[in-house]
Design a protein around this motif. Structure first.
Motif, PDB file in Angstrom:
ATOM      1  N   ASP A 138       0.899  -1.291   0.000  1.00  0.00           N
ATOM      2  CA  ASP A 138       0.054  -0.008  -0.129  1.00  0.00           C
ATOM      3  C   ASP A 138       0.771   1.253   0.195  1.00  0.00           C
ATOM      4  O   ASP A 138       0.380   2.275  -0.664  1.00  0.00           O
ATOM      5  CB  ASP A 138      -0.895  -0.046   1.356  1.00  0.00           C
ATOM      6  N   GLN A 139       2.013   1.138   0.443  1.00  0.00           N
ATOM      7  CA  GLN A 139       2.924   2.486   0.590  1.00  0.00           C
ATOM      8  C   GLN A 139       3.402   2.645  -0.918  1.00  0.00           C
ATOM      9  O   GLN A 139       3.378   3.752  -1.310  1.00  0.00           O
ATOM     10  CB  GLN A 139       4.040   2.053   1.603  1.00  0.00           C
ATOM     11  N   ALA A 140       3.656   1.415  -1.503  1.00  0.00           N
ATOM     12  CA  ALA A 140       4.061   1.643  -3.081  1.00  0.00           C
ATOM     13  C   ALA A 140       3.043   2.315  -3.780  1.00  0.00           C
ATOM     14  O   ALA A 140       3.306   3.120  -4.868  1.00  0.00           O
ATOM     15  CB  ALA A 140       4.670   0.121  -3.481  1.00  0.00           C
ATOM     16  N   ILE A 141       1.835   1.778  -3.561  1.00  0.00           N
ATOM     17  CA  ILE A 141       0.675   2.388  -4.402  1.00  0.00           C
ATOM     18  C   ILE A 141       0.585   3.574  -4.142  1.00  0.00           C
ATOM     19  O   ILE A 141       0.421   4.683  -5.062  1.00  0.00           O
ATOM     20  CB  ILE A 141      -0.757   1.418  -4.073  1.00  0.00           C
ATOM     21  N   LEU A 142       0.477   4.192  -2.868  1.00  0.00           N
ATOM     22  CA  LEU A 142       0.061   5.566  -2.467  1.00  0.00           C
ATOM     23  C   LEU A 142       1.275   6.456  -3.114  1.00  0.00           C
ATOM     24  O   LEU A 142       1.002   7.731  -3.637  1.00  0.00           O
ATOM     25  CB  LEU A 142       0.187   5.696  -1.030  1.00  0.00           C
ATOM     26  N   ALA A 143       2.834   5.921  -3.064  1.00  0.00           N
ATOM     27  CA  ALA A 143       3.859   6.768  -3.616  1.00  0.00           C
ATOM     28  C   ALA A 143       3.653   7.196  -5.081  1.00  0.00           C
ATOM     29  O   ALA A 143       3.890   8.224  -5.406  1.00  0.00           O
ATOM     30  CB  ALA A 143       5.262   5.922  -3.317  1.00  0.00           C
ATOM     31  N   THR A 144       2.967   5.954  -5.922  1.00  0.00           N
ATOM     32  CA  THR A 144       2.846   6.323  -7.248  1.00  0.00           C
ATOM     33  C   THR A 144       1.346   7.414  -7.302  1.00  0.00           C
ATOM     34  O   THR A 144       1.721   8.204  -8.125  1.00  0.00           O
ATOM     35  CB  THR A 144       2.382   5.046  -7.885  1.00  0.00           C
ATOM     36  N   ARG A 145       0.487   7.329  -6.459  1.00  0.00           N
ATOM     37  CA  ARG A 145      -0.613   7.903  -6.818  1.00  0.00           C
ATOM     38  C   ARG A 145      -0.103   9.498  -6.430  1.00  0.00           C
ATOM     39  O   ARG A 145      -0.554  10.482  -7.019  1.00  0.00           O
ATOM     40  CB  ARG A 145      -1.988   7.466  -6.025  1.00  0.00           C
ATOM     41  N   ARG A 146       0.476   9.574  -5.378  1.00  0.00           N
ATOM     42  CA  ARG A 146       0.902  10.927  -4.934  1.00  0.00           C
ATOM     43  C   ARG A 146       1.836  11.600  -5.870  1.00  0.00           C
ATOM     44  O   ARG A 146       1.927  12.840  -5.873  1.00  0.00           O
ATOM     45  CB  ARG A 146       1.481  10.617  -3.510  1.00  0.00           C
ATOM     46  N   ALA A 147       2.736  10.751  -6.478  1.00  0.00           N
ATOM     47  CA  ALA A 147       3.579  11.394  -7.459  1.00  0.00           C
ATOM     48  C   ALA A 147       3.057  11.765  -8.929  1.00  0.00           C
ATOM     49  O   ALA A 147       3.444  12.898  -9.517  1.00  0.00           O
ATOM     50  CB  ALA A 147       4.794  10.481  -7.726  1.00  0.00           C
ATOM     51  N   VAL A 148       1.856  10.976  -9.180  1.00  0.00           N
ATOM     52  CA  VAL A 148       1.492  11.229 -10.460  1.00  0.00           C
ATOM     53  C   VAL A 148      -0.076  11.920 -10.638  1.00  0.00           C
ATOM     54  O   VAL A 148      -0.212  12.707 -11.495  1.00  0.00           O
ATOM     55  CB  VAL A 148       1.076   9.874 -11.284  1.00  0.00           C
ATOM     56  N   PHE A 149      -0.894  11.304  -9.805  1.00  0.00           N
ATOM     57  CA  PHE A 149      -2.279  11.919  -9.882  1.00  0.00           C
ATOM     58  C   PHE A 149      -2.359  13.045  -9.863  1.00  0.00           C
ATOM     59  O   PHE A 149      -3.287  13.847 -10.597  1.00  0.00           O
ATOM     60  CB  PHE A 149      -3.161  11.019  -8.771  1.00  0.00           C
ATOM     61  N   PRO A 150      -1.963  14.027  -8.836  1.00  0.00           N
ATOM     62  CA  PRO A 150      -2.266  15.419  -8.706  1.00  0.00           C
ATOM     63  C   PRO A 150      -1.586  16.164 -10.126  1.00  0.00           C
ATOM     64  O   PRO A 150      -2.331  17.160 -10.366  1.00  0.00           O
ATOM     65  CB  PRO A 150      -1.229  15.803  -7.595  1.00  0.00           C
ATOM     66  N   GLN A 151      -0.595  15.552 -10.535  1.00  0.00           N
ATOM     67  CA  GLN A 151      -0.248  16.360 -11.967  1.00  0.00           C
ATOM     68  C   GLN A 151      -1.098  16.181 -13.056  1.00  0.00           C
ATOM     69  O   GLN A 151      -1.030  16.979 -14.138  1.00  0.00           O
ATOM     70  CB  GLN A 151       1.013  15.530 -12.297  1.00  0.00           C
ATOM     71  N   ARG A 152      -2.009  15.102 -12.959  1.00  0.00           N
ATOM     72  CA  ARG A 152      -3.108  14.938 -14.202  1.00  0.00           C
ATOM     73  C   ARG A 152      -4.417  15.410 -13.389  1.00  0.00           C
ATOM     74  O   ARG A 152      -5.358  15.098 -14.038  1.00  0.00           O
ATOM     75  CB  ARG A 152      -3.153  13.186 -13.985  1.00  0.00           C
ATOM     76  N   GLY A 153      -4.494  16.222 -12.477  1.00  0.00           N
ATOM     77  CA  GLY A 153      -5.941  16.623 -11.851  1.00  0.00           C
ATOM     78  C   GLY A 153      -6.574  15.862 -11.210  1.00  0.00           C
ATOM     79  O   GLY A 153      -7.801  15.843 -11.042  1.00  0.00           O
ATOM     80  N   LEU A 154      -5.990  14.501 -10.780  1.00  0.00           N
ATOM     81  CA  LEU A 154      -6.718  13.513 -10.076  1.00  0.00           C
ATOM     82  C   LEU A 154      -6.425  13.730  -8.690  1.00  0.00           C
ATOM     83  O   LEU A 154      -5.175  13.784  -8.117  1.00  0.00           O
ATOM     84  CB  LEU A 154      -6.344  12.086 -10.625  1.00  0.00           C
ATOM     85  N   LEU A 155      -7.545  13.043  -7.638  1.00  0.00           N
ATOM     86  CA  LEU A 155      -7.029  12.840  -6.220  1.00  0.00           C
ATOM     87  C   LEU A 155      -6.232  11.918  -6.015  1.00  0.00           C
ATOM     88  O   LEU A 155      -6.418  10.766  -6.431  1.00  0.00           O
ATOM     89  CB  LEU A 155      -8.405  12.669  -5.456  1.00  0.00           C
ATOM     90  N   ALA A 156      -5.058  12.078  -5.230  1.00  0.00           N
ATOM     91  CA  ALA A 156      -4.304  10.875  -5.082  1.00  0.00           C
ATOM     92  C   ALA A 156      -4.842   9.931  -3.754  1.00  0.00           C
ATOM     93  O   ALA A 156      -4.483   8.816  -3.629  1.00  0.00           O
ATOM     94  CB  ALA A 156      -2.671  11.310  -4.404  1.00  0.00           C
TER      95      ALA A 156
END
Length: 390
Positions: free
Chosen positions: A372-390
């Motif tokens: 889950d830490q790995a998943i969240l790291a990816t979401r936090r790194a990319v999702f905001p750059q694409r206008g998505l919620l991490a």
């Protein structure tokens, strides 16, 4: 659009052969094609062969000097220039290397063209997926990067948005590098963490550059990740990004080396989970890309027990005739396995783990869990750059 799946195959792709003892044994390709035939799937697809990729096509991704170095090593393997990654332990030079590599690339490019032009809805080249090759160097058993070439050809034909999803155990570094600054291409790679596996890239912080920031996505999975974790990671990242990006074509790479029997890596994924991700990619192609799907092979070094079954499942799914996991493998194929390898082939098209259970990301996040830490790291790194919620 015909709607019929296209399977790219030319027996000569088995000439992509680094020699005795090398993990990339071309018998895995021959046995996959034989299993597809033994199960009757070749009657459900349009079989096609393409010419080798020519100079102008190869130069969509690769430098001219590198192509010349490959040609020179192909003609005289003893004179291979190691500064181009040729003649190394990973990528030994062999006679005919350029021709075999260009042939595999040609199959992937033709698959992309068939899908783009509407000649097929889905197209598969399981000999492809050689995702480590760089513009100016061979790397990781890969000479020409057929996946990147297929994407580049789609862009040349007019595609404005192409998504690439790579589920090989190794990071899809060569494809990421080819489109690092191109916002028209979204690359997503799920792979074993770079701390423990080649090519030591694919950190979540690698997200692209310039106008393409947020267009490279990396999920670095802890060693030992099994079915439930692998599927959780895939579904926590891939569907939402594809729905947002709305690709015109989905290109996927299905390296079978995530399997628990693979000798070169450290994940613990079953054949049944690989099949589940193949089904998910098919469904995502229909949900997000009007069904346009180019599916490639990749790594996979359990060449008898895993690779042929995994890629035969992929072909069945693309053909609209998924092979049921409990299907008994024809004795004729098992005899072929023994004749070629003196090994006993598997009995069924499953590892006995179907259906595979996994917990949806929306069900909750465990801050103490490494996955889950790995998943969240990816979401936090990319999702905001694409206008998505991490």
């Amino acid at each position: 659009m015909s709607g019929r799946a296209q399977l790219m195959w030319d027996e000569a792709v088995t000439e992509y052969d680094f020699g005795p003892g090398h993990p990339m044994d071309p018998v895995r390709l021959a046995l996959t094609r034989k299993l597809i035939g033994a199960l009757g799937l070749d009657r459900e697809v349009h079989l096609a062969a393409a010419r080798p990729a020519g100079e102008s096509t190869l130069q969509l991704v690769h430098r001219a000097d590198y192509i010349e170095a490959v040609k020179a090593a192909s003609a005289d393997p003893g004179a291979a220039d190691t500064s181009y990654g040729l003649g190394t332990l990973d990528d030994p030079a062999f006679r005919g290397m350029h021709e075999a590599s260009a042939l595999i690339a040609g199959q992937s490019v033709a698959a992309a063209e068939a899908v783009w032009h509407g000649e097929a809805l889905h197209a598969v080249n399981f000999a492809g997926g050689l995702h480590h090759a760089m513009p100016g160097a061979a790397s990781g058993f890969c000479v020409y990067n057929d996946a990147a070439l297929a994407i580049a050809r789609l862009l040349e034909l007019g595609a404005e948005r192409v998504a690439y999803v790579d589920v090989d155990v190794h990071h899809g570094d060569g494809v990421q590098a080819a489109f690092w600054e191109d916002p028209r291409v979204l690359t997503i790679s799920l792979h074993e963490h770079p701390r423990t596996l080649f090519p030591q890239t694919g950190w979540p912080q690698e997200t692209g550059a310039g106008d393409a920031e947020g267009s490279a996505v990396n999920v670095a999975l802890p060693a030992g990740t099994g079915d439930a974790g692998w599927l959780r990671a895939f579904h926590a990242v891939v569907p939402e990004l594809l729905a947002d990006f709305r690709p015109q074509v989905l290109v996927t790479q299905h390296g079978a080396d995530t399997h628990f029997e693979d000798p070169l890596a450290h994940l613990a994924v079953s054949l049944d989970a690989q099949r589940a991700v193949q089904l998910a990619c098919h469904d995502l192609a229909h949900a997000c890309a009007d069904g346009r799907w180019v599916a490639l092979g990749g790594g996979g070094y359990a060449v008898v027990d895993v690779v042929p079954r995994s890629w035969t499942h992929l072909v069945g799914i693309a053909a609209g005739r998924p092979v049921e996991p409990e299907t008994v493998i024809p004795e004729s194929w098992r005899q072929e396995v023994y004749a070629r390898t003196r090994r006993v082939g598997p009995l069924r098209m499953t590892d006995g783990r179907w259906p595979v259970a996994w917990a949806d990301w929306e069900a909750g996040y465990d801050p103490a869990d490494r996955l889950d830490q790995a998943i969240l790291a990816t979401r936090r790194a990319v999702f905001p750059q694409r206008g998505l919620l991490a």
